[in-house]
Design an enzyme around this catalytic site. Sequence first.
Site, PDB file in Angstrom:
ATOM      1  N   PRO A  87     -10.305  -9.186   6.511  1.00  0.00           N
ATOM      2  CA  PRO A  87     -10.377  -9.605   5.098  1.00  0.00           C
ATOM      3  C   PRO A  87     -11.818  -9.793   4.617  1.00  0.00           C
ATOM      4  CG  PRO A  87      -9.026 -11.137   6.408  1.00  0.00           C
ATOM      5  CD  PRO A  87      -9.539 -10.109   7.342  1.00  0.00           C
ATOM      6  N   GLU A 114      -7.777 -16.299  14.859  1.00  0.00           N
ATOM      7  CA  GLU A 114      -8.575 -16.825  13.747  1.00  0.00           C
ATOM      8  C   GLU A 114      -9.723 -15.893  13.375  1.00  0.00           C
ATOM      9  OE1 GLU A 114      -7.744 -19.698  11.951  1.00  0.00           O
ATOM     10  OE2 GLU A 114      -5.984 -19.148  13.132  1.00  0.00           O
ATOM     11  N   ARG A 151      -3.132  11.599   4.375  1.00  0.00           N
ATOM     12  CA  ARG A 151      -2.480  12.448   3.378  1.00  0.00           C
ATOM     13  C   ARG A 151      -3.473  13.297   2.590  1.00  0.00           C
ATOM     14  NH1 ARG A 151      -2.469  10.462  -1.758  1.00  0.00           N
ATOM     15  NH2 ARG A 151      -0.556  11.488  -2.405  1.00  0.00           N
ATOM     16  N   ASP A 166      -3.090  12.573  -8.229  1.00  0.00           N
ATOM     17  CA  ASP A 166      -2.677  11.196  -7.952  1.00  0.00           C
ATOM     18  C   ASP A 166      -3.278  10.232  -8.956  1.00  0.00           C
ATOM     19  OD1 ASP A 166      -1.462  12.035  -5.668  1.00  0.00           O
ATOM     20  OD2 ASP A 166      -3.022  11.317  -4.316  1.00  0.00           O
TER      21      ASP A 166
HETATM   22 CL1  6GU Z   1      -7.964  -5.684   7.103  1.00  0.00          CL
HETATM   23  N1  6GU Z   1      -6.754  -7.841   7.976  1.00  0.00           N
HETATM   24  C1  6GU Z   1      -6.125  -8.995   7.789  1.00  0.00           C
HETATM   25  N2  6GU Z   1      -5.750  -9.712   8.849  1.00  0.00           N
HETATM   26  N3  6GU Z   1      -5.813  -9.471   6.599  1.00  0.00           N
HETATM   27  C2  6GU Z   1      -6.185  -8.742   5.556  1.00  0.00           C
HETATM   28  C3  6GU Z   1      -6.857  -7.533   5.668  1.00  0.00           C
HETATM   29  C4  6GU Z   1      -7.135  -7.106   6.916  1.00  0.00           C
HETATM   30  N4  6GU Z   1      -7.089  -7.034   4.445  1.00  0.00           N
HETATM   31  C5  6GU Z   1      -6.569  -7.917   3.608  1.00  0.00           C
HETATM   32  N5  6GU Z   1      -6.020  -8.945   4.264  1.00  0.00           N
END
Ligand code: 6GU
Length: 231
Positions: A87, A114, A151, A166
């Site tokens: 994230p 974590e 794709r 797209d």
């Molecule tokens: Cl790449 N990993 C995790 N654990 N949560 C996320 C993410 C990735 N992208 C958005 N939320």
Amino acid sequence: MRIDVLTLFPKMFEGFTSESLLGKAIDNKIVEINIINFRDYSTNKHHKVDDSPYGGGAGMVLSVEPVYNALISIDGYKKALKILVTPQGVTFSQEKAYELSNVEHIIILCGHYEGYDERIRDLFDLEISIGDYVLTGGEIAAMVLIDAITRLVPKVISKDESHLFDSFSNNLLEHPHYTRPSEFMGKKVPEVLISGNHKLIKEWRLKESIKRTKERRMDLYNKYRKESNDE
Ligand code: 6GU
């Protein structure tokens, strides 16, 4: 194209790699996907891959050694583009998908717990997030990446260029689509689509695309306006 995935949950990829478009692309040897359980590369007696954080605190941290050992076991890992899904990474986009669809060999690490030992980051070239929400692990994020990227690889979609139309590839959302029946519960298919007049159909579709983008995605619409004026 070849993609190696480092994960602690290889089974999550079973249906994903055997069904639909990706399954076909793998059968046809256009795309090769290897799922690697990096727990197998732990030298720990109990195959541990995580440990408690230095400095204390809740949760566990993914250790660097099993990831490193798994990584160097991959043929051609030095040249491959190594991606960490997290994230904390840059947000994934259609533009990024296009860019990555030209890469010959990609390695993706799916994290859990974590977080990652910070030294894992040094082993990777790129960190990608799929949006501003938190998943329990990187597997679904990795699948999102793989789906969007593969794709776009030539020959994966049989109607070769259909992805050029797209949503997002021209900063516009797609126009509405209809198929038979021509009338359903009193709702009729727009006359123009049945007219057979290709020029009018094309104009109608563009107009509807613009209208829909303006209604739903002002940010994209502004980008469309800016980029079509620049040309
Ligand atoms: Cl790449 N990993 C995790 N654990 N949560 C996320 C993410 C990735 N992208 C958005 N939320």
